[in-house]
Design a protein around this motif. Sequence first.
Motif, short mmCIF file in Angstrom:
data_model
loop_
_atom_site.label_atom_id
_atom_site.label_comp_id
_atom_site.label_asym_id
_atom_site.label_seq_id
_atom_site.Cartn_x
_atom_site.Cartn_y
_atom_site.Cartn_z
N CYS A 61 17.90 20.06 27.60
CA CYS A 61 18.58 18.76 27.73
C CYS A 61 19.66 18.85 28.80
N PRO A 62 20.94 19.04 28.44
CA PRO A 62 21.98 19.05 29.49
C PRO A 62 21.83 20.18 30.50
N GLU A 63 21.27 21.33 30.08
CA GLU A 63 21.10 22.45 31.02
C GLU A 63 20.18 22.08 32.17
N GLN B 268 26.99 24.09 35.07
CA GLN B 268 27.18 23.62 33.69
C GLN B 268 28.41 22.74 33.52
N TYR C 202 25.14 17.33 34.85
CA TYR C 202 25.21 17.93 33.51
C TYR C 202 25.97 17.01 32.56
N LEU C 203 27.12 16.51 33.03
CA LEU C 203 27.95 15.65 32.18
C LEU C 203 27.25 14.34 31.83
N GLU C 204 26.43 13.84 32.75
CA GLU C 204 25.77 12.56 32.53
C GLU C 204 24.84 12.59 31.32
N LYS C 205 24.38 13.78 30.94
CA LYS C 205 23.47 13.91 29.80
C LYS C 205 24.22 14.07 28.46
N LEU C 206 25.54 14.18 28.53
CA LEU C 206 26.33 14.42 27.33
C LEU C 206 27.03 13.15 26.87
N SER D 60 35.51 20.25 31.66
CA SER D 60 34.46 20.49 32.65
C SER D 60 34.97 20.28 34.06
#
Length: 295
Positions: free
Chosen positions: A55-57, A196, A201-205, A232
Amino acid sequence: MESKLKKSIEVEKINYFRCSEVDVELAYQAFSIGFSDYIVKFNYSKEQFVNLFFCPEGNKPEHSFVAIYENEAVGVILGGIKMYETIKTMRCGTLAISPDYRGLGVSQKLFELHKEEAEKNGCKQLFLEVIVGNDRAINFYKKLGYEKIYDLSYFSKSDLTSLQQIQLESSTEVNKVEFNTFKETITNWDFHINWQNDIDYLEKLTNFSYYLARVNDENVGGLAVNENGRISILITDKVYRNRKIATTLLKSAANELNLKSFSTSIPNNNSLEGFLQKLDFKKEKIAQYEMYKMI
C-alpha cells in the motif's frame, strides 16, 4: 558438505514467479523466514505485511517476484515504480532469502528479474535502503553496481515539555491545511525527501495532519505529522531559517493533536539534524543507507 551439495542440486529446481501469479501467502512466508534472523525484528501478520508493503510503500505484486522450491517460498523481492525526484525509479521494497538458501544465487536471480522489470517499464534508476551494519547485504548491492548516496538517520523526542517552554515569535501564523494545499506548497521547494516520507507515500495515508507556517502572507514552512507524532516532512524556506519557524510548527501541532512525542528520519541534512539536536531530539543507533544504480 553433503548438505551443501544437496542445496546446490535443489536450487536448480527453484522456480521464479511474479507475486501477482501466486498467492500472497507465499510472499509473506518468504519475507517472514528471510527476516527471521535480521538485525531488526519484524513480527508482522500477513494482513500487516500486505497493508504496509503493498500500500503506502508502493510495491506492486506485478513488479515483485518470489522464489519457490516445491511448495516452499525461499525468497522474495518486492518492487515499486514511480517518478522519484523527476526520474522514473524502481525501488527494491525488500529482499528476503531463507537462511537455508543463501549463497546459492537466489538473490542474484531475483535482482536480475528486478532489473529486467525496471527496464521493461522504462525506469532509469534502481533504488533501495539498507540497514547500516548489514555488511553482507551492502557488499552484495555494491557488487550489483549500487552506490551509497544518502545516510538516513532516525531521531526521537519522548518528552515535549521543553518544547512547550520555548517562547515563539508572534509574527508566525500556523494553519492546518488539506493535503493538496500542502503538496502544492512544498513542491516549490527543492530538497531531498526519502521514499518513505515523500508526497506520493503520504498521499496513500489517512492519519497525517498538514501545517503551513506563514509570515507576511507568505508560506515559509511546512510540517507533515501523524497522530503518533511521526514527522514525515519538516521544512523551512532558507530565507526564514533561524527564526523559530520549524519550532512554531512543531509546538502548534503538538498542542492541537495532543502529541506526547515526536519521531522522524532524515537523509543527509546537517541543518535539520542540528535543529533537532538543539531541541534535544535523540539520535537513534539504527541508521540506513540509500543506495542507487543508474540503468
